[in-house]
Enzyme design. Structure first.
Site, PDB file in Angstrom:
ATOM      1  N   LYS A  94       1.443  -1.096  -0.267  1.00 26.32           N
ATOM      2  CA  LYS A  94      -0.093  -0.137  -0.256  1.00 26.32           C
ATOM      3  C   LYS A  94       1.193   0.990   0.337  1.00 26.32           C
ATOM      4  O   LYS A  94       1.991   0.944   0.552  1.00 26.32           O
ATOM      5  CB  LYS A  94      -1.051  -0.132   1.415  1.00 26.32           C
ATOM      6  CG  LYS A  94      -2.118   0.701   1.210  1.00 26.32           C
ATOM      7  CD  LYS A  94      -3.312   0.159   0.981  1.00 26.32           C
ATOM      8  CE  LYS A  94      -4.558   0.705   0.923  1.00 26.32           C
ATOM      9  NZ  LYS A  94      -5.721   0.157   0.196  1.00 26.32           N
ATOM     10  N   GLY A 194     -20.112   6.786   5.439  1.00 28.79           N
ATOM     11  CA  GLY A 194     -19.191   7.445   4.447  1.00 28.79           C
ATOM     12  C   GLY A 194     -19.943   6.517   3.211  1.00 28.79           C
ATOM     13  O   GLY A 194     -20.037   5.678   2.596  1.00 28.79           O
ATOM     14  N   GLY A 196     -18.952   7.604  -0.577  1.00 25.29           N
ATOM     15  CA  GLY A 196     -18.247   8.201  -1.225  1.00 25.29           C
ATOM     16  C   GLY A 196     -17.932   7.170  -2.695  1.00 25.29           C
ATOM     17  O   GLY A 196     -19.581   6.682  -2.522  1.00 25.29           O
ATOM     18  N   ASN A 197     -17.374   6.820  -2.937  1.00 30.47           N
ATOM     19  CA  ASN A 197     -17.361   5.353  -4.104  1.00 30.47           C
ATOM     20  C   ASN A 197     -18.295   4.403  -3.895  1.00 30.47           C
ATOM     21  O   ASN A 197     -19.018   3.856  -4.667  1.00 30.47           O
ATOM     22  CB  ASN A 197     -15.731   5.507  -5.099  1.00 30.47           C
ATOM     23  CG  ASN A 197     -15.256   6.650  -5.215  1.00 30.47           C
ATOM     24  OD1 ASN A 197     -16.186   7.636  -6.465  1.00 30.47           O
ATOM     25  ND2 ASN A 197     -14.481   7.588  -4.949  1.00 30.47           N
ATOM     26  N   VAL A 198     -17.564   3.894  -2.956  1.00 30.32           N
ATOM     27  CA  VAL A 198     -18.067   2.434  -3.065  1.00 30.32           C
ATOM     28  C   VAL A 198     -19.672   2.449  -1.834  1.00 30.32           C
ATOM     29  O   VAL A 198     -20.276   1.951  -2.531  1.00 30.32           O
ATOM     30  CB  VAL A 198     -17.230   1.240  -1.766  1.00 30.32           C
ATOM     31  CG1 VAL A 198     -17.690   0.467  -1.230  1.00 30.32           C
ATOM     32  CG2 VAL A 198     -16.016   2.018  -2.064  1.00 30.32           C
TER      33      VAL A 198
HETATM   34  P1  NAD Z   1     -14.491   7.631  -1.340  1.00 32.34           P
HETATM   35  O1  NAD Z   1     -13.130   8.352  -0.638  1.00 32.34           O
HETATM   36  O2  NAD Z   1     -14.675   7.916  -1.828  1.00 32.34           O
HETATM   37  O3  NAD Z   1     -15.574   8.106   0.024  1.00 32.34           O
HETATM   38  C1  NAD Z   1     -14.891   8.272   1.710  1.00 32.34           C
HETATM   39  C2  NAD Z   1     -16.733   8.884   1.628  1.00 32.34           C
HETATM   40  O4  NAD Z   1     -16.255   8.243   3.331  1.00 32.34           O
HETATM   41  C3  NAD Z   1     -16.169  10.660   1.360  1.00 32.34           C
HETATM   42  O5  NAD Z   1     -17.930  11.195   1.444  1.00 32.34           O
HETATM   43  C4  NAD Z   1     -16.234  11.207   2.535  1.00 32.34           C
HETATM   44  O6  NAD Z   1     -16.775  12.253   2.724  1.00 32.34           O
HETATM   45  C5  NAD Z   1     -16.631  10.442   3.748  1.00 32.34           C
HETATM   46  N1  NAD Z   1     -15.877  10.368   5.180  1.00 32.34           N
HETATM   47  C6  NAD Z   1     -14.974  10.312   6.007  1.00 32.34           C
HETATM   48  N2  NAD Z   1     -14.663  10.807   7.257  1.00 32.34           N
HETATM   49  C7  NAD Z   1     -16.092  10.327   7.332  1.00 32.34           C
HETATM   50  C8  NAD Z   1     -16.569  10.028   8.622  1.00 32.34           C
HETATM   51  N3  NAD Z   1     -15.350  10.201   9.817  1.00 32.34           N
HETATM   52  N4  NAD Z   1     -17.587   9.721   8.705  1.00 32.34           N
HETATM   53  C9  NAD Z   1     -18.413   9.503   7.773  1.00 32.34           C
HETATM   54  N5  NAD Z   1     -18.124   9.771   6.280  1.00 32.34           N
HETATM   55  C10 NAD Z   1     -17.210   9.923   6.705  1.00 32.34           C
HETATM   56  O7  NAD Z   1     -13.469   6.443  -1.483  1.00 32.34           O
HETATM   57  P2  NAD Z   1     -14.174   5.020  -1.551  1.00 32.34           P
HETATM   58  O8  NAD Z   1     -13.361   4.617  -2.776  1.00 32.34           O
HETATM   59  O9  NAD Z   1     -15.809   4.794  -1.487  1.00 32.34           O
HETATM   60  O10 NAD Z   1     -14.135   4.367  -0.399  1.00 32.34           O
HETATM   61  C11 NAD Z   1     -14.595   4.249   1.118  1.00 32.34           C
HETATM   62  C12 NAD Z   1     -13.776   3.097   2.470  1.00 32.34           C
HETATM   63  O11 NAD Z   1     -13.161   1.853   1.817  1.00 32.34           O
HETATM   64  C13 NAD Z   1     -12.152   3.610   2.215  1.00 32.34           C
HETATM   65  O12 NAD Z   1     -11.572   3.135   3.859  1.00 32.34           O
HETATM   66  C14 NAD Z   1     -11.007   2.648   1.381  1.00 32.34           C
HETATM   67  O13 NAD Z   1     -10.085   2.438   1.794  1.00 32.34           O
HETATM   68  C15 NAD Z   1     -12.180   1.179   1.588  1.00 32.34           C
HETATM   69  N6  NAD Z   1     -12.209   0.216   0.343  1.00 32.34           N
HETATM   70  C16 NAD Z   1     -12.643   1.344  -0.722  1.00 32.34           C
HETATM   71  C17 NAD Z   1     -12.035   0.022  -2.542  1.00 32.34           C
HETATM   72  C18 NAD Z   1     -12.523   0.739  -3.762  1.00 32.34           C
HETATM   73  O14 NAD Z   1     -12.464   0.055  -4.586  1.00 32.34           O
HETATM   74  N7  NAD Z   1     -12.262   2.286  -3.688  1.00 32.34           N
HETATM   75  C19 NAD Z   1     -11.452  -1.062  -2.340  1.00 32.34           C
HETATM   76  C20 NAD Z   1     -11.736  -1.657  -1.147  1.00 32.34           C
HETATM   77  C21 NAD Z   1     -11.420  -0.592   0.552  1.00 32.34           C
END
Ligand code: NAD
Length: 367
Positions: A94, A194, A196-198
């Protein structure tokens, strides 16, 4: 050593790198600095027994370097076990870039970061994580082939987040089957923290299934956007952990299951996308078990993203990606059953299987 969150004051008291609590026999830790672009990054290679260390790059405004180091140590370790349990021939790695992705990320900085990745000759392969986009990976691709998660029109598998969300959804359904005797999520109260994307893609699956979804995010703009798209409820309280819910889905950052929250949690299941959800995996895993809260191990159910980027290296298509991701349902159910049978936490059960696979390969490699 176990992986756990420690406050930065205590981190500073430990030896700088190998003595850090989250250091777990990592093979290599690379500190990258470039004055011209302002790049300050750390690449963590935890283990390469099963293959090259693959894992995303996170750009985050860490309070200090200790936190960044601790994060990369924890995250890279998690990747080792994620790939191992998913049956992929990949090691764990990572990277973290210290800084604000909104204001400090530039194409020059991303290219410079890519050059550092390239200098490792393929021992570490990067992808996107929090603060990164597919477009950023395209920029990294300009200087190194050791990057995945690039755009489909550039030969990549595209944004991994929808696949990650599908895997989390599968893991959540398996946990529901285990806890409630049915995997149908209709009318279940699910809190997605949260979006976001996921998180957003997960909300879509849940809404399609008829779940009652409540969303929480620090971004009001995101909350309104997702609410208007899916008609879900925006969380209006000030302590999400105390709310009555069937399923808590942490999809923001890690360590939200910690000493402050664990005894408040009223959920029957925890299943989400965030990495390292348990601040202390052994102790907090045990408390959840004692409290009858089913925890679907994060590194198991959020593997859809790595399955998706692995397709770029192994050259398999969408159908195989979906098949492998759907299989997260079966693996989760097996692990939960195995944990119950052996009276260990689900996290330990999953970790033991992942470690056994690595040990077997290590023995084979040394023959
Ligand atoms: P992202 O940055 O698109 O979304 C994260 C969201 O969380 C954002 O909307 C942000 O505003 C919100 N956030 C941050 N702090 C917060 C809080 N204290 N309370 C509420 N919301 C809060 O990230 P993502 O790609 O959606 O990934 C989300 C999580 O999943 C991360 O921990 C990432 O490591 C994990 N993950 C993602 C993937 C992937 O394919 N994108 C794969 C495995 C794991």
């Amino acid at each position: 050593m176990t992986s756990e969150i420690i406050n930065s004051k205590d981190l500073k008291k430990m030896d700088p790198v190998f003595g850090q609590h989250s250091f777990d026999d990592h093979e290599q830790i690379v500190f990258c600095n470039d004055k011209d672009t302002g790049l300050k990054a750390i690449i963590g290679i935890h283990n390469t027994v099963l293959g090259p260390a693959l894992g995303g790059t996170r750009m985050w405004n860490y309070a200090n370097e200790w936190e960044a180091l601790n994060d990369v140590l924890r995250l890279s370790r998690g990747m080792t076990f994620k790939s191992a349990i998913t049956g992929l021939n990949l090691g764990g790695g990572k990277a973290v870039i210290i800084g604000d992705a909104k204001t400090q990320k530039t194409p020059e900085l991303m290219r410079r970061f890519g050059e550092f990745v390239h200098s490792l000759g393929g021992r570490y392969i990067t992808a996107e994580d929090v603060g990164m986009t597919t477009g950023d990976m395209d920029t990294v691709r300009e200087v190194t082939p050791y990057v995945t998660g690039i755009s489909e029109n550039k030969g990549g598998a595209g944004n991994p987040s929808p696949i990650t969300a599908y895997g989390v959804f599968m893991g959540m359904k398996a946990a529901a089957q285990f806890q409630f005797g049915s995997d149908i999520l209709e009318d279940k109260n699910v809190f997605v923290q949260g979006i976001g994307n996921v998180g957003e893609a997960l909300v879509e699956h849940l809404v399609n299934e008829g779940a009652n979804v409540t969303i929480d995010d620090i971004s009001q703009e995101r909350l309104e956007e997702v609410q208007s798209k899916y008609g879900v409820t925006i969380y209006g309280g000030n302590d999400i952990y105390s709310e009555n819910m069937d399923i808590y889905a942490p999809c923001a950052l890690g360590a939200t299951v910690n000493d402050d929250t664990i005894y408040k949690l009223n959920a029957k299941i925890i299943a989400g996308a965030a990495n390292n959800q348990l601040a202390e995996e052994n102790r907090h895993g045990k408390i959840l078990q004692e409290r009858g809260i089913v925890y679907a191990p994060d590194f198991l159910i959020n593997a859809g993203g790595i399955i998706n980027v692995y397709a770029e290296l192994e050259d398999y298509g969408r159908q195989e990606i979906m098949r492998k991701t759907e299989n997260i349902y079966n693996t989760t159910l097996e692990i939960l059953d195995n944990a119950k049978l052996n009276n260990v936490t689900a996290h330990t059960a999953a970790l033991n299987i992942a470690k056994a696979r690595i040990e077997t390969r290590k023995r084979e490699n040394s023959k």
